[in-house]
Scaffold this motif. Structure first.
Motif, PDB file in Angstrom:
ATOM      1  N   THR A 190      31.575 -36.832  74.532  1.00 36.09           N
ATOM      2  CA  THR A 190      33.010 -36.976  74.778  1.00 36.09           C
ATOM      3  C   THR A 190      33.480 -38.318  74.229  1.00 36.09           C
ATOM      4  O   THR A 190      32.749 -39.303  74.241  1.00 36.09           O
ATOM      5  CB  THR A 190      33.347 -36.898  76.274  1.00 36.09           C
ATOM      6  OG1 THR A 190      32.697 -37.971  76.971  1.00 36.09           O
ATOM      7  CG2 THR A 190      32.890 -35.574  76.856  1.00 36.09           C
ATOM      8  N   GLY A 191      34.710 -38.345  73.731  1.00 33.10           N
ATOM      9  CA  GLY A 191      35.238 -39.588  73.187  1.00 33.10           C
ATOM     10  C   GLY A 191      36.555 -39.367  72.480  1.00 33.10           C
ATOM     11  O   GLY A 191      37.284 -38.410  72.758  1.00 33.10           O
ATOM     12  N   THR A 192      36.852 -40.280  71.544  1.00 36.08           N
ATOM     13  CA  THR A 192      38.137 -40.279  70.839  1.00 36.08           C
ATOM     14  C   THR A 192      37.917 -40.294  69.339  1.00 36.08           C
ATOM     15  O   THR A 192      37.093 -41.060  68.837  1.00 36.08           O
ATOM     16  CB  THR A 192      38.973 -41.507  71.246  1.00 36.08           C
ATOM     17  OG1 THR A 192      39.134 -41.525  72.664  1.00 36.08           O
ATOM     18  CG2 THR A 192      40.343 -41.469  70.581  1.00 36.08           C
ATOM     19  N   CYS A 193      38.664 -39.468  68.637  1.00 27.22           N
ATOM     20  CA  CYS A 193      38.592 -39.443  67.175  1.00 27.22           C
ATOM     21  C   CYS A 193      39.352 -40.647  66.629  1.00 27.22           C
ATOM     22  O   CYS A 193      40.560 -40.779  66.834  1.00 27.22           O
ATOM     23  CB  CYS A 193      39.193 -38.137  66.656  1.00 27.22           C
ATOM     24  SG  CYS A 193      39.134 -37.980  64.853  1.00 27.22           S
TER      25      CYS A 193
ATOM     26  N   ARG B 258      35.778 -38.552  56.108  1.00 26.97           N
ATOM     27  CA  ARG B 258      35.833 -39.889  56.724  1.00 26.97           C
ATOM     28  C   ARG B 258      36.090 -39.785  58.216  1.00 26.97           C
ATOM     29  O   ARG B 258      36.894 -40.497  58.787  1.00 26.97           O
ATOM     30  CB  ARG B 258      36.897 -40.753  56.053  1.00 26.97           C
ATOM     31  CG  ARG B 258      38.255 -40.109  55.878  1.00 26.97           C
ATOM     32  CD  ARG B 258      39.121 -40.938  54.935  1.00 26.97           C
ATOM     33  NE  ARG B 258      40.403 -40.306  54.702  1.00 26.97           N
ATOM     34  CZ  ARG B 258      41.470 -40.448  55.482  1.00 26.97           C
ATOM     35  NH1 ARG B 258      41.373 -41.185  56.557  1.00 26.97           N
ATOM     36  NH2 ARG B 258      42.606 -39.851  55.202  1.00 26.97           N
ATOM     37  N   PHE B 259      35.360 -38.876  58.843  1.00 23.37           N
ATOM     38  CA  PHE B 259      35.464 -38.662  60.279  1.00 23.37           C
ATOM     39  C   PHE B 259      34.694 -39.734  61.033  1.00 23.37           C
ATOM     40  O   PHE B 259      33.509 -39.955  60.785  1.00 23.37           O
ATOM     41  CB  PHE B 259      34.912 -37.273  60.620  1.00 23.37           C
ATOM     42  CG  PHE B 259      34.787 -37.001  62.093  1.00 23.37           C
ATOM     43  CD1 PHE B 259      35.917 -36.905  62.886  1.00 23.37           C
ATOM     44  CD2 PHE B 259      33.534 -36.829  62.676  1.00 23.37           C
ATOM     45  CE1 PHE B 259      35.802 -36.641  64.251  1.00 23.37           C
ATOM     46  CE2 PHE B 259      33.417 -36.555  64.023  1.00 23.37           C
ATOM     47  CZ  PHE B 259      34.552 -36.469  64.816  1.00 23.37           C
ATOM     48  N   HIS B 260      35.370 -40.433  61.952  1.00 25.43           N
ATOM     49  CA  HIS B 260      34.740 -41.413  62.837  1.00 25.43           C
ATOM     50  C   HIS B 260      35.128 -41.069  64.273  1.00 25.43           C
ATOM     51  O   HIS B 260      36.319 -40.867  64.563  1.00 25.43           O
ATOM     52  CB  HIS B 260      35.186 -42.839  62.509  1.00 25.43           C
ATOM     53  CG  HIS B 260      34.564 -43.377  61.271  1.00 25.43           C
ATOM     54  ND1 HIS B 260      34.750 -44.662  60.828  1.00 25.43           N
ATOM     55  CD2 HIS B 260      33.751 -42.799  60.341  1.00 25.43           C
ATOM     56  CE1 HIS B 260      34.094 -44.862  59.705  1.00 25.43           C
ATOM     57  NE2 HIS B 260      33.480 -43.740  59.388  1.00 25.43           N
ATOM     58  N   PHE B 261      34.136 -41.039  65.163  1.00 23.77           N
ATOM     59  CA  PHE B 261      34.368 -40.611  66.541  1.00 23.77           C
ATOM     60  C   PHE B 261      33.669 -41.579  67.484  1.00 23.77           C
ATOM     61  O   PHE B 261      32.452 -41.788  67.396  1.00 23.77           O
ATOM     62  CB  PHE B 261      33.821 -39.185  66.732  1.00 23.77           C
ATOM     63  CG  PHE B 261      34.158 -38.548  68.044  1.00 23.77           C
ATOM     64  CD1 PHE B 261      35.367 -37.880  68.227  1.00 23.77           C
ATOM     65  CD2 PHE B 261      33.253 -38.587  69.102  1.00 23.77           C
ATOM     66  CE1 PHE B 261      35.666 -37.264  69.443  1.00 23.77           C
ATOM     67  CE2 PHE B 261      33.542 -37.982  70.312  1.00 23.77           C
ATOM     68  CZ  PHE B 261      34.758 -37.318  70.490  1.00 23.77           C
ATOM     69  N   ALA B 262      34.442 -42.220  68.390  1.00 21.03           N
ATOM     70  CA  ALA B 262      33.884 -43.158  69.363  1.00 21.03           C
ATOM     71  C   ALA B 262      33.416 -42.384  70.589  1.00 21.03           C
ATOM     72  O   ALA B 262      34.220 -41.779  71.298  1.00 21.03           O
ATOM     73  CB  ALA B 262      34.926 -44.194  69.757  1.00 21.03           C
ATOM     74  N   VAL B 263      32.123 -42.404  70.838  1.00 20.57           N
ATOM     75  CA  VAL B 263      31.525 -41.665  71.958  1.00 20.57           C
ATOM     76  C   VAL B 263      31.447 -42.576  73.176  1.00 20.57           C
ATOM     77  O   VAL B 263      30.907 -43.687  73.103  1.00 20.57           O
ATOM     78  CB  VAL B 263      30.113 -41.164  71.597  1.00 20.57           C
ATOM     79  CG1 VAL B 263      29.490 -40.432  72.779  1.00 20.57           C
ATOM     80  CG2 VAL B 263      30.164 -40.276  70.365  1.00 20.57           C
ATOM     81  N   ASP B 264      31.990 -42.114  74.309  1.00 21.92           N
ATOM     82  CA  ASP B 264      31.901 -42.909  75.531  1.00 21.92           C
ATOM     83  C   ASP B 264      31.027 -42.261  76.604  1.00 21.92           C
ATOM     84  O   ASP B 264      30.749 -42.862  77.634  1.00 21.92           O
ATOM     85  CB  ASP B 264      33.291 -43.206  76.110  1.00 21.92           C
ATOM     86  CG  ASP B 264      34.135 -41.953  76.304  1.00 21.92           C
ATOM     87  OD1 ASP B 264      33.609 -40.962  76.826  1.00 21.92           O
ATOM     88  OD2 ASP B 264      35.325 -41.980  75.925  1.00 21.92           O
ATOM     89  N   HIS B 265      30.600 -41.017  76.364  1.00 19.98           N
ATOM     90  CA  HIS B 265      29.723 -40.353  77.330  1.00 19.98           C
ATOM     91  C   HIS B 265      28.962 -39.249  76.622  1.00 19.98           C
ATOM     92  O   HIS B 265      29.475 -38.615  75.699  1.00 19.98           O
ATOM     93  CB  HIS B 265      30.544 -39.773  78.485  1.00 19.98           C
ATOM     94  CG  HIS B 265      29.726 -39.430  79.692  1.00 19.98           C
ATOM     95  ND1 HIS B 265      28.780 -40.277  80.209  1.00 19.98           N
ATOM     96  CD2 HIS B 265      29.707 -38.324  80.486  1.00 19.98           C
ATOM     97  CE1 HIS B 265      28.217 -39.721  81.269  1.00 19.98           C
ATOM     98  NE2 HIS B 265      28.759 -38.525  81.454  1.00 19.98           N
ATOM     99  N   CYS B 266      27.740 -39.022  77.081  1.00 22.47           N
ATOM    100  CA  CYS B 266      26.888 -38.013  76.451  1.00 22.47           C
ATOM    101  C   CYS B 266      26.066 -37.330  77.543  1.00 22.47           C
ATOM    102  O   CYS B 266      25.410 -38.003  78.344  1.00 22.47           O
ATOM    103  CB  CYS B 266      25.975 -38.683  75.426  1.00 22.47           C
ATOM    104  SG  CYS B 266      24.870 -37.562  74.549  1.00 22.47           S
ATOM    105  N   PHE B 267      26.121 -36.003  77.606  1.00 23.37           N
ATOM    106  CA  PHE B 267      25.402 -35.295  78.668  1.00 23.37           C
ATOM    107  C   PHE B 267      25.012 -33.888  78.194  1.00 23.37           C
ATOM    108  O   PHE B 267      25.681 -33.293  77.342  1.00 23.37           O
ATOM    109  CB  PHE B 267      26.255 -35.199  79.938  1.00 23.37           C
ATOM    110  CG  PHE B 267      27.591 -34.555  79.727  1.00 23.37           C
ATOM    111  CD1 PHE B 267      27.771 -33.189  79.876  1.00 23.37           C
ATOM    112  CD2 PHE B 267      28.695 -35.323  79.363  1.00 23.37           C
ATOM    113  CE1 PHE B 267      29.011 -32.595  79.688  1.00 23.37           C
ATOM    114  CE2 PHE B 267      29.941 -34.745  79.163  1.00 23.37           C
ATOM    115  CZ  PHE B 267      30.097 -33.383  79.325  1.00 23.37           C
ATOM    116  N   PRO B 268      23.932 -33.327  78.750  1.00 27.87           N
ATOM    117  CA  PRO B 268      23.483 -31.980  78.362  1.00 27.87           C
ATOM    118  C   PRO B 268      24.139 -30.908  79.216  1.00 27.87           C
ATOM    119  O   PRO B 268      24.462 -31.126  80.389  1.00 27.87           O
ATOM    120  CB  PRO B 268      21.983 -32.035  78.606  1.00 27.87           C
ATOM    121  CG  PRO B 268      21.833 -32.991  79.757  1.00 27.87           C
ATOM    122  CD  PRO B 268      22.941 -33.999  79.618  1.00 27.87           C
ATOM    123  N   ILE B 269      24.357 -29.746  78.632  1.00 31.74           N
ATOM    124  CA  ILE B 269      24.807 -28.564  79.363  1.00 31.74           C
ATOM    125  C   ILE B 269      23.797 -27.456  79.093  1.00 31.74           C
ATOM    126  O   ILE B 269      23.592 -27.066  77.933  1.00 31.74           O
ATOM    127  CB  ILE B 269      26.217 -28.115  78.932  1.00 31.74           C
ATOM    128  CG1 ILE B 269      27.246 -29.192  79.297  1.00 31.74           C
ATOM    129  CG2 ILE B 269      26.580 -26.793  79.586  1.00 31.74           C
ATOM    130  CD1 ILE B 269      28.673 -28.805  78.964  1.00 31.74           C
TER     131      ILE B 269
END
Length: 208
Positions: free
Chosen positions: A67-70, A48-59
């Motif tokens: 990146t975000g908060t669990c 039941r993993f939920h993760f709020a993503v606030d940024h997404c970028f390639p490396i």
């Protein structure tokens, strides 16, 4: 600035006069006595993993970092996560917390999740989760109220941005009377009239 005998800090002004004492340890004691640890689920629960993503970028050479908060549950490298709005799943390649590798992230953790073979342009903000734990909906019923700062018209058939957490979509809305709001507005008007009457002013609004 000189040290206080009880662990505080005594400050002096330009004339050498004592300006006051700031009891830092006393402040810390008060804060610690009043603050309570949040009720977080410390058990590993990848189902039941939920993760709020606030940024997404390639490396380059690594993959795509989210990146975000669990929000709930936990995740480890090699766990599968789902992108509900994109109908796709990816394996977690690696985890980082404060620029250090992590073997697990849990509820409340701020982290970065690295996945491979994912186009960062497909997602800026949103939610990822354990596969099958987030169900998409095509409609909802809600009680809404117009904020006074919004000067536009609210008409049925209009299109508005609807946000739930980090996810925002365009929706077509249909309005109908909400008895709850009507009763609340009535109570507020009556309260204003009673307050004005108690102040000796004649009420401006009245029932017709």
């Amino acid at each position: 600035i000189i040290g206080g005998g009880t662990g505080g800090v005594t400050t002096t002004n330009a004339h050498g006069e004592v300006a006051g004492t700031n009891n830092i340890h006393g402040l810390l004691d008060v804060l610690q006595s009043q603050m309570r640890a949040p009720n977080r689920d410390a058990r590993p629960s990848p189902e039941r993993f939920h993760f709020a993503v606030d940024h997404c970028f390639p490396i380059k050479g690594q993959g795509t970092v989210l990146t975000g908060t669990c929000l709930s549950g936990s995740a480890r490298p090699n766990d599968m996560v789902e992108f509900p709005t994109l109908a796709t799943q990816k394996k977690i390649k690696g985890l980082q917390m404060f620029r250090r590798k992590a073997n697990i992230i849990q509820q409340g953790d701020r982290a970065g999740i690295c996945v491979s073979n994912f186009d960062a342009k497909l997602m800026e903000r949103g939610t990822i989760a354990s596969p099958g734990t987030i169900k998409l909906i095509h409609g909802a019923i809600a009680v809404v109220r117009k904020v006074r700062f919004f000067k536009g018209q609210l008409n049925s058939g209009g299109k508005f941005h609807i946000s739930v957490g980090h996810q925002t979509v365009m929706a077509t809305v249909t309005f109908w009377g909400a008895r709850e709001i009507a009763r609340q507005v009535e109570r507020e008007q009556e309260s204003q009239q009673q307050q004005m009457a108690s102040n000796g002013n004649a009420p401006i609004l009245g029932k017709s």
